[in-house]
Design a protein around this motif. Structure first.
Motif, PDB file in Angstrom:
ATOM      1  N   THR A 244       0.782  -1.315   0.081  1.00 31.89           N
ATOM      2  CA  THR A 244       0.167   0.123  -0.051  1.00 31.89           C
ATOM      3  C   THR A 244       0.709   1.204  -0.014  1.00 31.89           C
ATOM      4  OG1 THR A 244      -1.612  -0.950   1.439  1.00 31.89           O
ATOM      5  CG2 THR A 244      -1.974   1.086   1.284  1.00 31.89           C
ATOM      6  N   ASP A 245       0.369   2.121  -0.669  1.00 28.17           N
ATOM      7  CA  ASP A 245       1.291   3.526  -0.899  1.00 28.17           C
ATOM      8  C   ASP A 245       1.199   4.426   0.374  1.00 28.17           C
ATOM      9  OD1 ASP A 245       2.609   5.489  -1.924  1.00 28.17           O
ATOM     10  OD2 ASP A 245       1.390   5.871  -3.504  1.00 28.17           O
ATOM     11  N   THR A 246       2.120   3.843   1.376  1.00 30.43           N
ATOM     12  CA  THR A 246       2.060   4.518   2.767  1.00 30.43           C
ATOM     13  C   THR A 246       3.684   5.196   2.998  1.00 30.43           C
ATOM     14  OG1 THR A 246       2.563   2.843   3.944  1.00 30.43           O
ATOM     15  CG2 THR A 246       0.389   3.369   3.467  1.00 30.43           C
TER      16      THR A 246
ATOM     17  N   ALA B 266       7.698   3.542   1.636  1.00 33.09           N
ATOM     18  CA  ALA B 266       8.228   4.386   0.688  1.00 33.09           C
ATOM     19  C   ALA B 266       9.523   3.747   0.046  1.00 33.09           C
ATOM     20  CB  ALA B 266       8.793   5.674   1.359  1.00 33.09           C
TER      21      ALA B 266
ATOM     22  N   LEU C  83       8.628   1.782  -3.109  1.00 30.01           N
ATOM     23  CA  LEU C  83       8.017   2.452  -4.292  1.00 30.01           C
ATOM     24  C   LEU C  83       9.048   3.586  -4.303  1.00 30.01           C
ATOM     25  CD1 LEU C  83       4.494   2.194  -2.574  1.00 30.01           C
ATOM     26  CD2 LEU C  83       5.424   0.788  -4.468  1.00 30.01           C
TER      27      LEU C  83
ATOM     28  N   ARG D 151       7.672   1.164  -8.644  1.00 35.76           N
ATOM     29  CA  ARG D 151       5.798   1.349  -8.631  1.00 35.76           C
ATOM     30  C   ARG D 151       5.325   0.477  -9.743  1.00 35.76           C
ATOM     31  NH1 ARG D 151       3.168   5.133  -5.907  1.00 35.76           N
ATOM     32  NH2 ARG D 151       4.449   6.593  -4.577  1.00 35.76           N
TER      33      ARG D 151
ATOM     34  N   ARG E 159      -2.586  -2.556  -9.867  1.00 31.13           N
ATOM     35  CA  ARG E 159      -2.429  -1.268  -9.186  1.00 31.13           C
ATOM     36  C   ARG E 159      -1.844  -1.813  -7.637  1.00 31.13           C
ATOM     37  NH1 ARG E 159      -5.882   0.897  -5.698  1.00 31.13           N
ATOM     38  NH2 ARG E 159      -8.092   0.624  -5.834  1.00 31.13           N
TER      39      ARG E 159
ATOM     40  N   THR F 153      -3.896   2.186  -1.883  1.00 29.65           N
ATOM     41  CA  THR F 153      -4.020   3.231  -1.424  1.00 29.65           C
ATOM     42  C   THR F 153      -4.372   3.059   0.046  1.00 29.65           C
ATOM     43  OG1 THR F 153      -6.194   3.875  -1.994  1.00 29.65           O
ATOM     44  CG2 THR F 153      -4.721   4.276  -3.561  1.00 29.65           C
TER      45      THR F 153
END
Length: 234
Positions: A171-173, A177, A180, A186, A197, A200
């Motif tokens: 998850t994009d947190t 980091a 990603l 990514r 994907r 989020t």
């Protein structure tokens, strides 16, 4: 899905998934109480400064007598070959992911009982049920969370306290980091998921809000994958 009149405690609401959950609940009228080392910004809440590696020492005594929900959102991402993990690495992951949750729940159980219908939301990971290389430490501690979830759900059912866990994939947190760090990473991570994907924080927060709400009042003891299909599909 109103939360007016409901007191919700979120551990780890200063960023990432915890913050996204807090914002959703704030928008629904919940009375928010948060605990972490850093206070969340732009959020109406009563904050308690607490490091999950430390004892609670009565810091939750000032909360209301009744809590309708607790979310324990702290986590770790420690990925490396098994032989490079030290025993201390495993202990640190276990402390943050499991023992911190145990401490919070023990300190606030009487407040949950008074709600006559409370909800606990914990966090696992897709790597528990789907074997993934380099995930031994995090999978071990989150596996304990899955066992804890089911056991608490059974023990607390008579008190009408529900306990469930969400098991996200990447998850994009801020915590993720490093995984990603550029477009190439990514894109590669997105392609590994059948839905094409990465997740989020809002994806996860929507599920957490549902479990905390009256709409989820017949759900307990479940580990719910929020993972873009990577845990079950090829």
């Amino acid at each position: 899905m109103s939360f007016h009149g409901k007191n919700i405690l979120i551990i780890g609401a200063s960023s990432g998934i915890g913050y996204a959950i807090a914002k959703k609940l704030e928008n629904e009228g919940a009375a928010l109480f948060t605990a972490s080392r850093t206070p969340p910004e732009n959020l109406k809440n009563q904050h308690i400064v607490w490091d999950v590696t430390q004892p609670t020492n009565g810091i939750f005594d000032a909360l209301p007598d009744t809590l309708h929900g607790i979310v324990y959102a702290p986590g770790t991402i420690s990925l490396k070959p098994f032989q490079r993990f030290s025993l201390t690495d495993f202990q640190s992951d276990f402390q943050i992911n499991v023992l911190g949750a145990v401490a919070v729940l023990q300190a606030n159980l009487s407040k949950l009982r008074k709600a006559n219908g409370a909800s606990i939301v914990l966090f696992s990971t897709v790597a528990v049920q789907t074997g993934m290389g380099f995930h031994t430490s995090i999978a071990a501690s989150k596996g304990a969370i899955e066992g804890l979830t089911r056991s608490l759900a059974a023990e607390f059912a008579s008190a009408k306290i529900r306990c469930n866990a969400l098991a996200p994939s990447l998850t994009d947190t801020p915590l993720a980091a490093g995984l990603l760090a550029n477009n190439e990473k990514r894109e590669a991570s997105a392609k590994r998921h059948p839905l094409g994907r990465i997740g989020t924080p809002e994806d996860i927060a929507s599920a957490a809000k549902w479990l905390l709400s009256d709409a989820g009042s017949w759900i307990t003891g479940q580990i719910i994958g929020i993972d873009g299909g990577i845990g079950k599909l090829k």
